[in-house]
Design a protein around this motif. Structure first.
Motif, PDB file in Angstrom:
ATOM      1  N   TYR A  35      37.925  45.715  44.726  1.00  0.00           N
ATOM      2  CA  TYR A  35      37.597  44.550  45.268  1.00  0.00           C
ATOM      3  C   TYR A  35      36.252  43.089  44.511  1.00  0.00           C
ATOM      4  CZ  TYR A  35      39.783  46.880  48.972  1.00  0.00           C
ATOM      5  OH  TYR A  35      41.000  47.746  50.014  1.00  0.00           O
ATOM      6  N   GLU A  36      36.766  42.671  44.594  1.00  0.00           N
ATOM      7  CA  GLU A  36      36.350  41.238  44.317  1.00  0.00           C
ATOM      8  C   GLU A  36      34.332  41.022  44.096  1.00  0.00           C
ATOM      9  OE1 GLU A  36      37.797  37.611  45.070  1.00  0.00           O
ATOM     10  OE2 GLU A  36      39.390  37.823  44.345  1.00  0.00           O
ATOM     11  N   GLY A  37      34.100  40.771  43.473  1.00  0.00           N
ATOM     12  CA  GLY A  37      32.600  41.623  43.668  1.00  0.00           C
ATOM     13  C   GLY A  37      31.583  42.208  43.415  1.00  0.00           C
ATOM     14  N   GLU A  38      32.756  43.759  43.695  1.00  0.00           N
ATOM     15  CA  GLU A  38      32.067  44.917  42.611  1.00  0.00           C
ATOM     16  C   GLU A  38      31.697  44.957  42.252  1.00  0.00           C
ATOM     17  OE1 GLU A  38      33.981  48.518  46.901  1.00  0.00           O
ATOM     18  OE2 GLU A  38      35.462  47.504  44.648  1.00  0.00           O
ATOM     19  N   LEU A  39      30.258  45.459  42.429  1.00  0.00           N
ATOM     20  CA  LEU A  39      29.903  46.487  40.950  1.00  0.00           C
ATOM     21  C   LEU A  39      30.427  48.178  40.906  1.00  0.00           C
ATOM     22  CD1 LEU A  39      28.064  46.761  37.808  1.00  0.00           C
ATOM     23  CD2 LEU A  39      26.733  46.842  39.457  1.00  0.00           C
ATOM     24  N   THR A  40      31.364  48.942  40.466  1.00  0.00           N
ATOM     25  CA  THR A  40      31.452  50.433  39.873  1.00  0.00           C
ATOM     26  C   THR A  40      31.427  51.079  38.910  1.00  0.00           C
ATOM     27  OG1 THR A  40      33.547  49.346  42.057  1.00  0.00           O
ATOM     28  CG2 THR A  40      33.615  52.165  40.502  1.00  0.00           C
ATOM     29  N   VAL A  41      30.575  51.933  39.530  1.00  0.00           N
ATOM     30  CA  VAL A  41      30.348  53.206  38.248  1.00  0.00           C
ATOM     31  C   VAL A  41      30.962  54.185  38.561  1.00  0.00           C
ATOM     32  CG1 VAL A  41      28.803  54.284  37.372  1.00  0.00           C
ATOM     33  CG2 VAL A  41      27.233  52.189  37.665  1.00  0.00           C
ATOM     34  N   MET A  42      32.201  54.532  37.051  1.00  0.00           N
ATOM     35  CA  MET A  42      32.533  55.614  37.376  1.00  0.00           C
ATOM     36  C   MET A  42      31.997  56.179  36.600  1.00  0.00           C
ATOM     37  SD  MET A  42      36.849  54.474  37.077  1.00  0.00           S
ATOM     38  CE  MET A  42      36.451  53.579  35.720  1.00  0.00           C
ATOM     39  N   ARG A 211      29.862  51.843  44.245  1.00  0.00           N
ATOM     40  CA  ARG A 211      30.769  52.313  44.723  1.00  0.00           C
ATOM     41  C   ARG A 211      30.853  52.590  43.385  1.00  0.00           C
ATOM     42  NH1 ARG A 211      36.141  50.231  44.512  1.00  0.00           N
ATOM     43  NH2 ARG A 211      37.175  52.098  44.583  1.00  0.00           N
ATOM     44  N   ILE A 212      30.601  54.354  43.558  1.00  0.00           N
ATOM     45  CA  ILE A 212      30.379  55.338  43.002  1.00  0.00           C
ATOM     46  C   ILE A 212      31.538  56.177  43.029  1.00  0.00           C
ATOM     47  CG2 ILE A 212      29.570  57.486  42.023  1.00  0.00           C
ATOM     48  CD1 ILE A 212      26.464  56.117  43.406  1.00  0.00           C
ATOM     49  N   ILE A 213      32.646  56.425  41.517  1.00  0.00           N
ATOM     50  CA  ILE A 213      33.541  56.762  41.456  1.00  0.00           C
ATOM     51  C   ILE A 213      32.897  58.284  40.672  1.00  0.00           C
ATOM     52  CG2 ILE A 213      35.972  57.220  40.706  1.00  0.00           C
ATOM     53  CD1 ILE A 213      35.979  54.323  41.744  1.00  0.00           C
ATOM     54  N   LEU A 214      33.479  59.271  40.901  1.00  0.00           N
ATOM     55  CA  LEU A 214      33.256  60.134  40.197  1.00  0.00           C
ATOM     56  C   LEU A 214      34.763  60.996  39.600  1.00  0.00           C
ATOM     57  CD1 LEU A 214      31.483  63.023  38.841  1.00  0.00           C
ATOM     58  CD2 LEU A 214      31.872  63.904  40.450  1.00  0.00           C
ATOM     59  N   VAL A 215      34.808  61.462  38.454  1.00  0.00           N
ATOM     60  CA  VAL A 215      36.108  61.879  37.208  1.00  0.00           C
ATOM     61  C   VAL A 215      35.906  62.901  36.603  1.00  0.00           C
ATOM     62  CG1 VAL A 215      37.881  60.663  36.256  1.00  0.00           C
ATOM     63  CG2 VAL A 215      36.848  58.964  36.786  1.00  0.00           C
ATOM     64  N   LYS A 216      36.480  64.372  36.857  1.00  0.00           N
ATOM     65  CA  LYS A 216      36.806  65.239  36.135  1.00  0.00           C
ATOM     66  C   LYS A 216      37.910  65.802  35.805  1.00  0.00           C
ATOM     67  CE  LYS A 216      34.776  70.003  37.285  1.00  0.00           C
ATOM     68  NZ  LYS A 216      34.286  70.840  38.146  1.00  0.00           N
ATOM     69  N   ASP A 217      38.375  66.079  35.296  1.00  0.00           N
ATOM     70  CA  ASP A 217      39.482  66.494  34.935  1.00  0.00           C
ATOM     71  C   ASP A 217      41.007  65.524  34.894  1.00  0.00           C
ATOM     72  OD1 ASP A 217      38.150  69.160  33.757  1.00  0.00           O
ATOM     73  OD2 ASP A 217      38.819  69.794  34.962  1.00  0.00           O
ATOM     74  N   GLY A 218      40.225  64.401  34.920  1.00  0.00           N
ATOM     75  CA  GLY A 218      41.700  63.368  34.656  1.00  0.00           C
ATOM     76  C   GLY A 218      42.391  63.023  36.453  1.00  0.00           C
ATOM     77  N   THR A 219      41.419  63.446  37.317  1.00  0.00           N
ATOM     78  CA  THR A 219      41.327  63.701  38.442  1.00  0.00           C
ATOM     79  C   THR A 219      40.205  63.290  39.857  1.00  0.00           C
ATOM     80  OG1 THR A 219      42.601  65.283  38.659  1.00  0.00           O
ATOM     81  CG2 THR A 219      42.219  64.437  40.831  1.00  0.00           C
ATOM     82  N   ILE A 220      40.024  61.673  40.214  1.00  0.00           N
ATOM     83  CA  ILE A 220      39.106  61.903  41.197  1.00  0.00           C
ATOM     84  C   ILE A 220      38.879  62.010  42.211  1.00  0.00           C
ATOM     85  CG2 ILE A 220      38.870  59.776  42.367  1.00  0.00           C
ATOM     86  CD1 ILE A 220      39.962  59.231  39.789  1.00  0.00           C
ATOM     87  N   VAL A 221      37.148  62.733  41.976  1.00  0.00           N
ATOM     88  CA  VAL A 221      36.871  64.263  42.328  1.00  0.00           C
ATOM     89  C   VAL A 221      36.044  63.327  43.878  1.00  0.00           C
ATOM     90  CG1 VAL A 221      35.319  65.728  42.714  1.00  0.00           C
ATOM     91  CG2 VAL A 221      36.262  65.296  40.714  1.00  0.00           C
TER      92      VAL A 221
END
Length: 237
Positions: A35-42, A211-221
């Motif tokens: 979304y607009e204005g979000e700072l997301t860390v993957m 917002r924090i997104i965790l990625v593992k083995d090509g999948t969103i955990v």
């Protein structure tokens, strides 16, 4: 912060590469809204698929399956020229290595981008946002690693992109310098309202995110809102 319609959206994104004759699945059915204005860390280890996903979001690569939507319009159906226009007009990129042209000054490196768009700020305005206006006439070899990265950030945001994608922006820097670079990124996010996605393997950096997104083995955990967001000055690693 969230609006009804995402700025950027993925639906069932998958990516498979052929290594010789062996298929290598890099991403499995990724569904995300930004979304607009979000700072997301993957967050993710090397090989987790986060860079592949970032490249697809930025139009540098295409998905094997699924679709990417920008302002509700699919990118998967775009021609190569359409993807080029998407990258040129809407997306800014910051990579781990700075990709500056050695024979050009800081100001001239930024001008490479500002000359391509009629909505751009001036090179000096962009350098001022990252606190490097006094170094505008310096060549990359005369700048520290952190200063070079901030020139790269200035170049990325000078065209006023709606989306800023940062691939391990502190990966080649020490802690003190990395913190300065993160201050520049969070400052741009706050001052310009630029939707920002940072990918990193450094869990501490996630503390600065909305917002924090965790990625593992090509999948969103996991995909969680950060309820304890910290300023860059409060983070250490």
């Amino acid at each position: 912060m969230k609006q009804t319609i995402p700025l950027l959206q993925t639906k069932n994104i998958g990516k498979t590469y052929l290594v010789g004759e062996v298929p290598l699945v890099a991403l499995h059915s990724v569904n995300l809204d930004f979304y607009e204005g979000e700072l997301t860390v993957m967050l993710g280890a090397s090989g987790s698929g986060k860079s592949t996903l970032l490249n697809i979001l930025g139009g540098l690569d295409t998905a094997s399956t699924g679709e990417v939507f920008f302002h509700g319009k699919t990118l998967a159906l775009e021609t190569d020229d359409g993807l080029t226009q998407y990258r040129r007009n809407h997306v800014g990129f910051v990579f781990q290595f700075y990709n500056l042209i050695p024979s050009l000054t800081a100001e001239e490196n930024v001008r490479l981008v500002t000359d391509l768009s009629n909505k751009s700020m001036t090179p000096l305005e962009a350098l001022t946002l990252v606190q490097l206006h006094e170094r505008k006439n310096h060549f990359p070899a005369q700048l520290s690693g952190g200063e070079q990265q901030r020139v790269a950030i200035a170049r990325a945001i000078a065209k006023r992109p709606e989306l800023l994608l940062c691939d391990e922006p502190t990966g080649a820097l020490d802690f003190k310098t990395g913190r300065i670079v993160l201050e520049a990124i969070t400052g741009i996010n706050k001052e310009l309202g630029t939707t920002t996605i940072v990918i990193t393997h450094n869990e501490s950096i996630a503390q600065i995110a909305d917002r924090i997104i965790l990625v593992k083995d090509g999948t969103i955990v996991s995909d969680t809102k950060n309820k304890n967001k910290k300023s860059v000055s409060e983070v250490s690693w």
